[in-house]
Scaffold this motif. Structure first.
Motif, PDB file in Angstrom:
ATOM      1  N   VAL A  56       0.849  -1.190   0.000  1.00 53.74           N
ATOM      2  CA  VAL A  56       0.000   0.000   0.000  1.00 53.74           C
ATOM      3  C   VAL A  56       0.886   1.243   0.000  1.00 53.74           C
ATOM      4  N   HIS A  57       0.437   2.257  -0.723  1.00 48.83           N
ATOM      5  CA  HIS A  57       1.154   3.530  -0.783  1.00 48.83           C
ATOM      6  C   HIS A  57       0.391   4.554   0.074  1.00 48.83           C
ATOM      7  N   LEU A  58       0.596   4.505   1.380  1.00 46.58           N
ATOM      8  CA  LEU A  58      -0.088   5.449   2.258  1.00 46.58           C
ATOM      9  C   LEU A  58       0.260   6.894   1.920  1.00 46.58           C
ATOM     10  N   ASP A  59       1.437   7.111   1.373  1.00 49.50           N
ATOM     11  CA  ASP A  59       1.909   8.471   1.148  1.00 49.50           C
ATOM     12  C   ASP A  59       1.289   9.168  -0.049  1.00 49.50           C
ATOM     13  N   SER A  60       0.576   8.424  -0.900  1.00 50.49           N
ATOM     14  CA  SER A  60      -0.002   9.055  -2.092  1.00 50.49           C
ATOM     15  C   SER A  60      -1.520   9.151  -2.021  1.00 50.49           C
ATOM     16  N   ARG A  97      -3.733  13.219   5.704  1.00 46.10           N
ATOM     17  CA  ARG A  97      -4.216  12.271   4.705  1.00 46.10           C
ATOM     18  C   ARG A  97      -3.694  10.866   4.994  1.00 46.10           C
ATOM     19  N   VAL A  98      -2.411  10.774   5.305  1.00 44.34           N
ATOM     20  CA  VAL A  98      -1.808   9.469   5.573  1.00 44.34           C
ATOM     21  C   VAL A  98      -2.416   8.842   6.821  1.00 44.34           C
ATOM     22  N   ALA A  99      -2.511   9.604   7.901  1.00 42.31           N
ATOM     23  CA  ALA A  99      -3.064   9.073   9.153  1.00 42.31           C
ATOM     24  C   ALA A  99      -4.529   8.693   8.986  1.00 42.31           C
ATOM     25  N   VAL A 113       0.439  -3.845   8.162  1.00 40.04           N
ATOM     26  CA  VAL A 113       0.585  -2.993   6.979  1.00 40.04           C
ATOM     27  C   VAL A 113       2.053  -2.880   6.597  1.00 40.04           C
ATOM     28  N   ARG A 114       2.360  -3.143   5.325  1.00 38.75           N
ATOM     29  CA  ARG A 114       3.666  -2.762   4.772  1.00 38.75           C
ATOM     30  C   ARG A 114       3.399  -1.619   3.806  1.00 38.75           C
ATOM     31  N   SER A 115       3.834  -0.430   4.178  1.00 34.96           N
ATOM     32  CA  SER A 115       3.566   0.766   3.370  1.00 34.96           C
ATOM     33  C   SER A 115       4.821   1.245   2.665  1.00 34.96           C
ATOM     34  N   TYR A 116       4.661   1.533   1.398  1.00 40.92           N
ATOM     35  CA  TYR A 116       5.688   2.245   0.654  1.00 40.92           C
ATOM     36  C   TYR A 116       5.735   3.694   1.143  1.00 40.92           C
ATOM     37  N   ALA A 117       6.925   4.271   1.140  1.00 38.63           N
ATOM     38  CA  ALA A 117       7.102   5.689   1.444  1.00 38.63           C
ATOM     39  C   ALA A 117       8.058   6.254   0.401  1.00 38.63           C
ATOM     40  N   ASP A 129       8.429  10.770   6.256  1.00 35.81           N
ATOM     41  CA  ASP A 129       8.130  11.255   7.607  1.00 35.81           C
ATOM     42  C   ASP A 129       6.639  11.192   7.918  1.00 35.81           C
ATOM     43  N   ALA A 130       5.795  11.419   6.907  1.00 37.34           N
ATOM     44  CA  ALA A 130       4.351  11.354   7.121  1.00 37.34           C
ATOM     45  C   ALA A 130       3.914   9.925   7.445  1.00 37.34           C
ATOM     46  N   VAL A 131       4.514   8.941   6.778  1.00 33.57           N
ATOM     47  CA  VAL A 131       4.180   7.545   7.077  1.00 33.57           C
ATOM     48  C   VAL A 131       4.704   7.161   8.454  1.00 33.57           C
ATOM     49  N   VAL A 132       5.897   7.624   8.811  1.00 37.06           N
ATOM     50  CA  VAL A 132       6.428   7.364  10.150  1.00 37.06           C
ATOM     51  C   VAL A 132       5.486   7.925  11.216  1.00 37.06           C
ATOM     52  N   ALA A 133       4.988   9.137  10.997  1.00 35.79           N
ATOM     53  CA  ALA A 133       4.086   9.764  11.976  1.00 35.79           C
ATOM     54  C   ALA A 133       2.801   8.957  12.132  1.00 35.79           C
ATOM     55  N   ALA A 134       2.258   8.448  11.030  1.00 35.36           N
ATOM     56  CA  ALA A 134       1.041   7.633  11.109  1.00 35.36           C
ATOM     57  C   ALA A 134       1.316   6.320  11.836  1.00 35.36           C
TER      58      ALA A 134
END
Length: 403
Positions: A56-60, A97-99, A113-117, A129-134
């Motif tokens: 999943v691409h949480l960052d996009s 958006r990411v959270a 979850v394995r998220s691309y960043a 950093d946005a994915v790390v924060a989430a």
């Protein structure tokens, strides 16, 4: 805690006793049994392992934002440029958006979850950093593994390698690669960086492969060679790899056997392509196979809704599965299959009929959902859901619970 009156994998009505984060006992349902501790009322619902989204691409994401027309063109580079032109001007800040997307995923039953960043010279570490924060925000509700990902390639833009290394120093657990031949046009140089950094920081590798036919097999063989030479068995995943099954039956069999020998995992997003390696053959060979939603209503695609039960339906549909055992296998791939990619203490699926994750001693990462059978749950995709992570209720009726 007691989970009362549930049907594990659609079987007999049962009471499930938890001790801490583990399943401690499974007994026939007894409506007259005296209960002294906290209770989760199953009400006869199905009990499944919780979902694992391993691509999943949480960052996009644009989940939760107004719908916008798709503006991307064909091809990875053109799509990437479209994202690059638009991601900063979304209606709410990136971290929100990411959270918000991760929150919706958890509420619908995904607790792994394995998220691309994405990391490149444009976004630098902002998306990472946005994915790390989430991940930190929902640390008690889901296990999130972050992959630093050179979406724009590694060698096309000077400075990308420095940002990749910075993200690994900041805690990325997986390093990604993408289309070594067609994007960077230097497969040796591309894979030198990916596997070199993986060795240096002792992280896993996940190769994002869109390349067609023989070209895709060529890149895959280079990955196989490096995995074998560097002793990285069990530490490499091939994602997408849409056309590895498109050349011949003997070639497909050889690739599957190599994946099984080297413990190379496969992550699919249930694409419509007919050139894929057989999901049944992969599972029967003992290859770790997981499912993901990819981008979710983002600048790449309007698809995705944070619901892995929907994506499980898509996996069964695109594979033309009709039999119950194959549709249930799709559920097993979407739950424990992905879990075995993220954590190798979780056993890989051992065949089409394997229904793991709900035995005494298993971690209590669980989903209660309405449905007559597991197959009917995939078809109907009901919303009467309760989600547990590590033995604690984290969501109910599609909303997070607790502080």
């Amino acid at each position: 805690m007691l989970i009362r009156d549930v049907r594990p994998w659609g079987g007999e009505r049962s009471d499930i006793e938890l001790s801490g984060d583990r399943i401690a006992a499974i007994r026939p349902y007894d409506p007259a049994a005296e209960v002294t501790g906290p209770v989760v009322e199953g009400r006869g619902r199905l009990l499944l392992p919780s979902f694992s989204d391993v691509h999943v691409h949480l960052d996009s994401t644009r989940i939760g934002l107004p719908f916008r027309p798709h503006t991307g063109g064909p091809g990875v580079w053109t799509m990437m440029l479209n994202d690059r032109q638009n991601w900063r001007t979304a209606e709410v800040p990136l971290q929100e958006r990411v959270a918000g997307t991760l929150e919706r995923m958890i509420a619908r039953g995904t607790t792994r979850v394995r998220s691309y960043a994405q990391v490149d010279v444009d976004c630098k570490l902002e998306k990472f950093d946005a994915v790390v924060a989430a991940k930190e925000k929902f640390a008690g509700r889901a296990d999130v593994q972050i992959m630093t990902f050179p979406q724009a390639g590694i060698l096309r833009e000077k400075g990308t390698v420095d940002y990749l290394e910075a993200s690994l120093k900041s805690g990325a657990e997986v390093i990604g690669g993408i289309d070594p031949c067609s994007l960077d046009r230097d497969p040796k140089g591309h894979l030198d960086v990916v596997f070199g950094l993986a060795e240096k920081y002792q992280v896993e590798v996940d190769i994002h492969l869109h390349e067609p036919g023989h070209l895709g097999v060529f890149s895959t063989d280079l990955v196989l060679e490096r995995t074998r030479a560097l002793g990285m068995q069990g530490k490499v995943t091939m994602s997408h790899a849409y056309e590895l099954g498109s050349i011949s039956e003997s070639m497909s069999r050889r690739i599957i056997d190599d994946f099984a020998e080297l413990d190379i995992a496969m992550a699919t997003v249930a694409p419509p392509d007919r050139g894929q390696l057989s999901l049944v053959a992969l599972t029967e060979a003992g290859v770790r196979v997981g499912l993901g939603e990819d981008g979710q209503r983002d600048y790449w695609s309007p698809y995705g809704n944070c619901d892995m039960l929907d994506r499980t339906w898509q996996l069964a549909f695109t594979n033309n599965f009709r039999r119950d055992d194959l549709i249930e296998m799709s559920l097993a791939v979407a739950t424990i299959g992905g879990a075995s990619i993220m954590n190798h203490d979780t056993a890989r699926l051992s065949g089409v009929a394997d229904r793991p994750g709900l035995e005494v001693g298993d971690r209590a990462d669980l989903l209660l959902v309405d449905g007559e059978t597991p197959t009917s749950a995939v078809m109907d995709r009901g919303t009467d859901r309760t989600v547990l992570h590590a033995g604690a209720v984290v969501a109910d009726q599609l909303e997070l619970v607790g502080g």
